[in-house]
Scaffold this motif. Sequence first.
Motif, PDB file in Angstrom:
ATOM      1  N   GLY A 240     -16.811   3.855  -3.563  1.00  0.00           N
ATOM      2  CA  GLY A 240     -15.961   4.779  -2.814  1.00  0.00           C
ATOM      3  C   GLY A 240     -14.864   4.080  -2.033  1.00  0.00           C
ATOM      4  O   GLY A 240     -13.815   4.675  -1.746  1.00  0.00           O
ATOM      5  N   ALA A 241     -15.081   2.810  -1.684  1.00  0.00           N
ATOM      6  CA  ALA A 241     -14.063   2.071  -0.945  1.00  0.00           C
ATOM      7  C   ALA A 241     -12.806   1.852  -1.771  1.00  0.00           C
ATOM      8  O   ALA A 241     -11.705   1.731  -1.218  1.00  0.00           O
ATOM      9  N   SER A 242     -12.933   1.810  -3.098  1.00  0.00           N
ATOM     10  CA  SER A 242     -11.756   1.569  -3.936  1.00  0.00           C
ATOM     11  C   SER A 242     -10.751   2.707  -3.808  1.00  0.00           C
ATOM     12  O   SER A 242      -9.537   2.472  -3.750  1.00  0.00           O
ATOM     13  N   GLU A 243     -11.235   3.944  -3.755  1.00  0.00           N
ATOM     14  CA  GLU A 243     -10.328   5.078  -3.584  1.00  0.00           C
ATOM     15  C   GLU A 243      -9.656   5.017  -2.209  1.00  0.00           C
ATOM     16  O   GLU A 243      -8.454   5.304  -2.086  1.00  0.00           O
ATOM     17  N   GLU A 244     -10.415   4.649  -1.201  1.00  0.00           N
ATOM     18  CA  GLU A 244      -9.865   4.572   0.150  1.00  0.00           C
ATOM     19  C   GLU A 244      -8.794   3.482   0.247  1.00  0.00           C
ATOM     20  O   GLU A 244      -7.749   3.666   0.887  1.00  0.00           O
ATOM     21  N   ILE A 245      -9.039   2.360  -0.403  1.00  0.00           N
ATOM     22  CA  ILE A 245      -8.065   1.267  -0.408  1.00  0.00           C
ATOM     23  C   ILE A 245      -6.762   1.719  -1.085  1.00  0.00           C
ATOM     24  O   ILE A 245      -5.656   1.458  -0.578  1.00  0.00           O
ATOM     25  N   LEU A 246      -6.864   2.406  -2.211  1.00  0.00           N
ATOM     26  CA  LEU A 246      -5.662   2.847  -2.917  1.00  0.00           C
ATOM     27  C   LEU A 246      -4.919   3.922  -2.133  1.00  0.00           C
ATOM     28  O   LEU A 246      -3.683   3.953  -2.137  1.00  0.00           O
TER      29      LEU A 246
END
Length: 284
Positions: A240-246
């Motif tokens: 889920g952190a990948s979406e937040e980073i993008l």
Amino acid sequence: MIYSRSAAGPDAVCVEYLDGGALSFMTAAAADRLSALAAAAIVVPATTRTVRQFNRIRLPGRPWRYAVTTNGGNILDNGRPDRHWRTGLDAEVRASGATLSQVNAELCSRISDSFVQRFRVADHLFPYLVVDPAALPPEFLPEWDAWCRPRGWSASRQGRKIYTMPVAVCKSRAVTEVRRRLTDSGELAPNARLVAAGDGALDAAMLRSADAAIRPLHGELEELAWTHPNLTVTGASGIGASEEILDWFEKFRQLPAGRSPARIGSTRSALRRTSTSGAPSRKR
């Protein structure tokens, strides 16, 4: 950006295959957001993977004009390693301390099958181990790092891998070189801002040198409680952190020059931490 099958959710899409089997995944939302970001900004993938390992990945947004692999040991220009960059780096490594052969010999004398599952050399540049974390002697990494430091190398662990890296080999140096080339060619404005993301100790210098940086709420840097004044930490961990980073990248891209992205969206500032040293502190 990419995660194993065990960490992937039901909507994940495969972006890497090995020997015909699905190996690495992104969420469908992250894949869409990376494609959109790559269409609007210059995106430079930066990884510790070898050239061959990186070329297995089919990240949304391809093809990439530039990519950084082998922890900065190689710069790919339209998919091909830049020989001039690598030749200069190899010469610097040879001049700065122990040779790769010397490091390999010393490392082999310190390891055993009781905790090491694989020994590899990445692109004839540095060795790394795949270890069993439960069997890893607690003194191995700090003692190995202590041997490496005065000889121009360092050691760090990321998950099941222990990397032994020449000090001269660093993602931030390669990213700086790519930025120089893009500026010189006119593809990038001289005052263009650089933002970066990473989760391991080998990413720390790159994050520190960026105008703004973000890391997920997991990984080696989280374990080390590493921070810097330009850093934001995600609220989510795992895939889920990948979406937040993008999302953070995109919101930063839309900010007027001079605005701070420290508290964009749902991310939380990492300034709650107290360490602001240039290198990650070791707490193992």
